[in-house]
Design a protein around this motif. Structure first.
Motif, PDB file in Angstrom:
ATOM      1  N   PHE A 159      -6.252  62.425   5.010  1.00  0.00           N
ATOM      2  CA  PHE A 159      -7.743  62.573   4.865  1.00  0.00           C
ATOM      3  C   PHE A 159      -8.932  62.474   6.004  1.00  0.00           C
ATOM      4  O   PHE A 159      -9.660  63.171   6.067  1.00  0.00           O
ATOM      5  N   MET A 160      -8.324  61.516   7.071  1.00  0.00           N
ATOM      6  CA  MET A 160      -9.247  61.415   8.031  1.00  0.00           C
ATOM      7  C   MET A 160      -8.851  62.722   9.071  1.00  0.00           C
ATOM      8  O   MET A 160     -10.085  63.146   9.869  1.00  0.00           O
ATOM      9  N   ARG A 161      -7.993  63.470   8.928  1.00  0.00           N
ATOM     10  CA  ARG A 161      -8.058  64.526   9.765  1.00  0.00           C
ATOM     11  C   ARG A 161      -7.428  65.797   9.005  1.00  0.00           C
ATOM     12  O   ARG A 161      -5.985  65.880   9.142  1.00  0.00           O
ATOM     13  N   PRO A 162      -8.123  66.203   8.080  1.00  0.00           N
ATOM     14  CA  PRO A 162      -7.692  67.264   6.870  1.00  0.00           C
ATOM     15  C   PRO A 162      -7.347  68.503   7.822  1.00  0.00           C
ATOM     16  O   PRO A 162      -8.017  69.077   8.792  1.00  0.00           O
ATOM     17  N   ASP A 163      -6.450  69.289   7.122  1.00  0.00           N
ATOM     18  CA  ASP A 163      -6.016  70.625   7.543  1.00  0.00           C
ATOM     19  C   ASP A 163      -7.317  71.625   7.175  1.00  0.00           C
ATOM     20  O   ASP A 163      -7.631  72.589   7.907  1.00  0.00           O
ATOM     21  N   ARG A 164      -7.677  71.348   6.185  1.00  0.00           N
ATOM     22  CA  ARG A 164      -8.855  71.981   5.515  1.00  0.00           C
ATOM     23  C   ARG A 164      -9.576  71.054   4.421  1.00  0.00           C
ATOM     24  O   ARG A 164      -8.939  70.157   3.954  1.00  0.00           O
ATOM     25  N   VAL A 165     -10.751  71.312   4.288  1.00  0.00           N
ATOM     26  CA  VAL A 165     -11.648  70.794   3.054  1.00  0.00           C
ATOM     27  C   VAL A 165     -11.908  72.034   2.131  1.00  0.00           C
ATOM     28  O   VAL A 165     -12.643  72.913   2.655  1.00  0.00           O
ATOM     29  N   VAL A 166     -11.761  72.027   0.850  1.00  0.00           N
ATOM     30  CA  VAL A 166     -11.928  73.164   0.006  1.00  0.00           C
ATOM     31  C   VAL A 166     -13.043  72.592  -0.899  1.00  0.00           C
ATOM     32  O   VAL A 166     -13.210  71.489  -1.548  1.00  0.00           O
ATOM     33  N   ILE A 167     -14.134  73.289  -0.818  1.00  0.00           N
ATOM     34  CA  ILE A 167     -15.232  72.926  -1.876  1.00  0.00           C
ATOM     35  C   ILE A 167     -15.782  74.123  -2.743  1.00  0.00           C
ATOM     36  O   ILE A 167     -15.939  75.249  -2.288  1.00  0.00           O
ATOM     37  N   GLY A 168     -15.690  73.883  -4.024  1.00  0.00           N
ATOM     38  CA  GLY A 168     -15.940  74.842  -5.145  1.00  0.00           C
ATOM     39  C   GLY A 168     -17.413  74.631  -5.444  1.00  0.00           C
ATOM     40  O   GLY A 168     -17.743  73.312  -6.004  1.00  0.00           O
ATOM     41  N   HIS A 169     -18.138  75.429  -5.486  1.00  0.00           N
ATOM     42  CA  HIS A 169     -19.699  75.325  -5.927  1.00  0.00           C
ATOM     43  C   HIS A 169     -20.162  76.528  -6.422  1.00  0.00           C
ATOM     44  O   HIS A 169     -19.740  77.481  -6.390  1.00  0.00           O
ATOM     45  N   LYS A 170     -21.509  76.126  -6.919  1.00  0.00           N
ATOM     46  CA  LYS A 170     -22.295  77.201  -7.450  1.00  0.00           C
ATOM     47  C   LYS A 170     -23.621  77.422  -6.958  1.00  0.00           C
ATOM     48  O   LYS A 170     -24.314  78.474  -7.327  1.00  0.00           O
ATOM     49  N   ASP A 171     -23.854  76.597  -6.217  1.00  0.00           N
ATOM     50  CA  ASP A 171     -25.444  76.564  -5.474  1.00  0.00           C
ATOM     51  C   ASP A 171     -25.273  76.228  -4.087  1.00  0.00           C
ATOM     52  O   ASP A 171     -24.459  75.267  -3.675  1.00  0.00           O
ATOM     53  N   GLN A 172     -26.261  76.496  -3.258  1.00  0.00           N
ATOM     54  CA  GLN A 172     -26.155  75.903  -1.845  1.00  0.00           C
ATOM     55  C   GLN A 172     -26.648  74.675  -1.755  1.00  0.00           C
ATOM     56  O   GLN A 172     -26.092  74.050  -0.619  1.00  0.00           O
ATOM     57  N   TYR A 173     -27.387  74.126  -2.407  1.00  0.00           N
ATOM     58  CA  TYR A 173     -27.516  72.660  -2.478  1.00  0.00           C
ATOM     59  C   TYR A 173     -26.370  71.685  -2.428  1.00  0.00           C
ATOM     60  O   TYR A 173     -26.388  70.881  -1.673  1.00  0.00           O
ATOM     61  N   ALA A 174     -25.574  71.901  -3.399  1.00  0.00           N
ATOM     62  CA  ALA A 174     -24.357  71.319  -3.311  1.00  0.00           C
ATOM     63  C   ALA A 174     -23.542  71.579  -2.199  1.00  0.00           C
ATOM     64  O   ALA A 174     -22.834  70.801  -1.561  1.00  0.00           O
ATOM     65  N   ALA A 175     -23.373  72.863  -1.667  1.00  0.00           N
ATOM     66  CA  ALA A 175     -22.671  73.249  -0.512  1.00  0.00           C
ATOM     67  C   ALA A 175     -23.036  72.410   0.599  1.00  0.00           C
ATOM     68  O   ALA A 175     -22.320  71.938   1.511  1.00  0.00           O
ATOM     69  N   ASP A 176     -24.423  72.371   0.839  1.00  0.00           N
ATOM     70  CA  ASP A 176     -24.942  71.807   2.039  1.00  0.00           C
ATOM     71  C   ASP A 176     -24.641  70.277   2.094  1.00  0.00           C
ATOM     72  O   ASP A 176     -24.288  69.562   3.045  1.00  0.00           O
ATOM     73  N   ALA A 177     -25.020  69.790   0.659  1.00  0.00           N
ATOM     74  CA  ALA A 177     -24.570  68.132   0.582  1.00  0.00           C
ATOM     75  C   ALA A 177     -22.982  67.872   1.057  1.00  0.00           C
ATOM     76  O   ALA A 177     -22.655  66.976   1.661  1.00  0.00           O
ATOM     77  N   MET A 178     -22.399  68.705   0.533  1.00  0.00           N
ATOM     78  CA  MET A 178     -20.610  68.484   0.735  1.00  0.00           C
ATOM     79  C   MET A 178     -20.481  68.498   2.307  1.00  0.00           C
ATOM     80  O   MET A 178     -19.568  68.049   2.717  1.00  0.00           O
ATOM     81  N   SER A 179     -21.127  69.800   2.790  1.00  0.00           N
ATOM     82  CA  SER A 179     -20.952  69.794   4.308  1.00  0.00           C
ATOM     83  C   SER A 179     -21.145  68.759   5.042  1.00  0.00           C
ATOM     84  O   SER A 179     -20.649  68.210   6.072  1.00  0.00           O
TER      85      SER A 179
END
Length: 437
Positions: A159-179
């Motif tokens: 978790f602390m050193r992930p190979d990658r983080v995958v985010i599935g989203h439909k709008d930029q607001y959610a994408a920015d918050a997850m980033s």
């Protein structure tokens, strides 16, 4: 960021605790009052190296809280759904708990809340959750898929050193918050992959099924090695040095188990059939694994010419893998039940999984099983040693001690833990998986 996590199982508890560790304010929610009380005392209900220390530190810093109620959701920008999605009888993922959690959360959210599906869910689940939440609330909300890729036994590090983080989203607001949420974890350059919700759902299943396929592949090769006389350990070295193949998940053994691979393989196969197609490679993966669970048992039957009546087998390890107390779909369950059905008795030692194992084997077998607190004590008077879990403390044992404790000098090494030459030097009858003996 203020975060609520619904579910304090393996995924929810690790995720919530790690989010608190990087500075977020987290409330983990569960309906189990006894579990919540235990967590408030800094006691993890699961065994995961390093987790208790993180719990204690973040509870003390007041970044990590626990509750049986949903009060924290109103003030949370992100609400993670990390509830179980167990296999149904037909192999489909049971989404009952997820839909109930989504409905409960929808009644409490504030405008622009981000509901994050952390649970492993079939392709298309996001849209069903979106429709359910829309029927329950008039507040603005966003649905995100954020599948986990944690390995039991090294989940904190993953978790602390992930190979990658995958985010599935439909709008930029959610994408920015997850980033923003994951920014502290990807400063070393590990990527965040933004994609559609459908692609994120598929990515999780595709990843787990591919890893399961690697395990079944090497087990299939190991069986052929047994027949032709090659050594699978040498073969593994020869192929894993190819960067296109790699060495991860290419260890022969008694088959995969745990909470993820068996369930996810079945769920993806079910999804394919729902859409009128077949996943032939994934089907073969499951078939090979089902056979592999009893591959070493078949060697036991052959050694004793089919008669196990009155024999006692001492198992080292019952967890599905090392560094966890998880026994779900553990190959040890299938081996033990098969031994007892043939008239044998079982003794065992496992550093942490014994209690969980005895809970799942059932009353039918319980009277024929004895747990010990020491790996050598469980050998006393047994006819053979069987290694089922690759705990580090099993790798370099005192073979003189083993020899003195066993009634007969027989080892069935389902994890290929021991060096063949050394075992043979001590005079053991030695059986492994795909090794030249």
């Amino acid at each position: 960021m203020k975060i609520s996590v619904i579910g304090t199982g393996y995924v929810g508890l690790v995720s919530g605790t790690c989010f608190a560790e990087i500075g977020h304010t987290v409330t983990c929610i569960d309906i189990d009052k006894a579990k919540i009380e235990k967590l408030w005392n800094g006691e993890s209900p699961i065994y995961e190296p390093g987790l208790n220390d993180l719990l204690t530190r973040n509870i003390k810093s007041e970044r990590l809280k626990f509750s049986t109620g949903l009060e924290s959701i109103k003030d949370s920008k992100s609400i993670f759904l990390a509830v179980g999605t167990p296999s149904g009888d037909d192999g489909s993922a049971d989404l009952t708990y997820l839909f109930k959690a989504a409905e409960d959360v929808a009644k409490e959210i504030s405008d622009d809340a981000i509901i994050v599906i952390k649970s492993t869910v079939p392709v298309g689940t996001c849209e069903k959750v979106r429709e359910l939440v829309a029927k329950t609330t008039t507040k603005r909300f966003h649905i995100v898929n954020n599948p986990e890729f944690l390995k039991e036994g090294s989940a904190i590090e993953d978790f602390m050193r992930p190979d990658r983080v995958v985010i599935g989203h439909k709008d930029q607001y959610a994408a920015d918050a997850m980033s923003e949420l994951y920014e502290p974890l990807v400063k070393q350059g590990n990527p965040i992959y933004m994609m559609s919700n459908l692609s994120a759902e598929m990515t999780k299943y595709a990843a787990n099924c591919f890893l399961a396929t690697k395990i079944s592949f090497i087990n299939d090769i190991a069986r052929l090695c047994d027949i032709v006389g090659a050594d699978v350990n040498e073969v593994r070295k020869g192929i894993s040095s190819d960067q296109r193949i790699g060495g991860h998940f290419l260890y022969p053994g008694p088959g995969y188990g745990g909470s993820c691979f068996p369930k996810d393989v079945k769920a993806l196969l079910y999804t394919a059939k729902e859409y009128g197609t077949n996943l032939r490679i994934v089907e073969a993966t499951e078939d090979v694994n089902d056979e592999q669970k009893l591959y070493m048992f078949d060697k036991m039957l052959k050694h004793y010419k089919g008669d196990l009546t009155g024999k006692t087998f001492a198992l080292w390890g019952v967890a599905f893998k090392a560094n966890t107390d998880d026994v779900r779909e553990s190959p040890a369950i299938y081996t033990v039940s098969s031994l007892i059905d043939k008239g044998a008795k079982v003794t065992f030692f496992d550093p942490v999984a014994g209690e969980n194992f005895l809970k799942v084997v059932g009353e039918k077998y319980r009277s024929s099983i004895t747990e010990f607190n020491n790996k050598y004590d469980c050998l006393n008077g047994a006819d053979a040693l069987v290694t089922m879990t690759e705990w580090r403390e099993f790798s370099f044992p005192d073979f003189d001690e083993i020899k003195s404790r066993l009634k007969h000098q027989v080892i069935f090494d389902a994890r290929n833990l021991f060096k063949t030459q050394k075992v043979k030097e001590f005079g053991f009858d030695y059986y492994a998986i795909g090794k030249k003996i």
